[in-house]
Write an enzyme that holds these catalytic residues in place. Structure first.
Site, short mmCIF file in Angstrom:
data_model
loop_
_atom_site.label_atom_id
_atom_site.label_comp_id
_atom_site.label_asym_id
_atom_site.label_seq_id
_atom_site.Cartn_x
_atom_site.Cartn_y
_atom_site.Cartn_z
N TYR A 30 -9.59 -11.42 -0.59
CA TYR A 30 -9.81 -10.22 -1.39
C TYR A 30 -8.55 -9.37 -1.49
O TYR A 30 -8.31 -8.71 -2.50
CB TYR A 30 -11.01 -9.41 -0.89
N GLU A 65 2.29 15.91 -6.68
CA GLU A 65 2.66 14.51 -6.79
C GLU A 65 2.23 13.91 -8.13
O GLU A 65 2.14 12.69 -8.26
CB GLU A 65 2.09 13.73 -5.61
#
Ligand SMILES: [Zn+2]
Length: 214
Positions: free
Chosen positions: A121, A75
């Site tokens: 966050y 990948e």
């Protein structure tokens, strides 16, 4: 200690930490970090992130050619398109982490932004999360589809596959990936409940704060 030696050790520590906490399993997932000379260190193909050898990491030159170590992850193209499209990108994390993959398999996702802004966050570390349509692993069209989004987004979700996240450092890419996985988990826990996502004004305020502290 040289920068390369430090980065080799950091990459292996990150892999071991992800594996130990169940964020990756088998030989899935891959990490990379940019080297000062323009090349990259990458996790090798068929390697468990829980058992990486600093000396065995794949070292690629600025042209993407293997110059030392084991053959890189299959990948690697996901990492290369991120570096190519994001000049500030210094590290890339790609996982098949359970909750993010579960979200990537849902019908009816907002393909421009897969998860609602439920925590501060998440907004500051991930922001928007576009969905990349499904392609078989290794299909050249997948690299093209990721590349089309990577210039504008540091995190994308591959449909029926998992997240790819770039960062200005390995730690930043790790933090954003983990924030994404936890938010995916929260999102799945909250399915069926009436959610109060952050308002557009609250999101805009967080983005402005994140931009000034970056
Ligand atoms: Zn993958």
């Amino acid at each position: 200690m040289s920068t390369e030696t430090r980065l080799r050790e950091q990459l292996c520590r990150c892999g071991e930490s992800l594996f130990r906490r169940g964020l990756t399993f088998g030989s899935s997932g891959n990490l990379s970090v940019a080297l000062p000379d323009g090349g990259w260190l990458m996790t090798p193909t068929n390697a468990s992130l829980g058992d990486l050898d600093p000396a065995g990491l794949s070292k690629l030159d600025a042209g993407g050619r293997l110059v030392a170590g084991d053959k890189p992850t299959k990948e690697a193209f996901l990492h290369r398109v991120f570096y190519a499209r994001r000049p500030t990108c210094e590290a890339v994390v790609h996982l098949h982490s359970t909750h993010s993959v579960a979200v990537s398999c849902l019908c009816g996702l907002d393909t421009a932004d897969c998860l609602p802004p439920i925590t501060a966050y998440y907004v500051m570390r991930v922001g928007k999360l576009p969905l990349v349509p499904y392609f078989p692993p290794g299909d050249a069209a997948l690299a093209e589809a990721v590349g089309a989004l990577a210039g504008r987004h540091h995190a994308v979700l591959l449909a029926n596959h998992g997240p790819v996240v770039g960062g200005t450092s390995l730690q930043a890419a790790m933090d954003a990936t983990e924030e994404l996985e936890e938010t995916a988990k929260l999102f799945l826990m909250l399915r069926g409940s009436a959610i109060r996502p952050l308002t557009p004004d609250e999101v805009a305020d967080l983005r402005a704060r994140a931009a000034t502290s970056a």
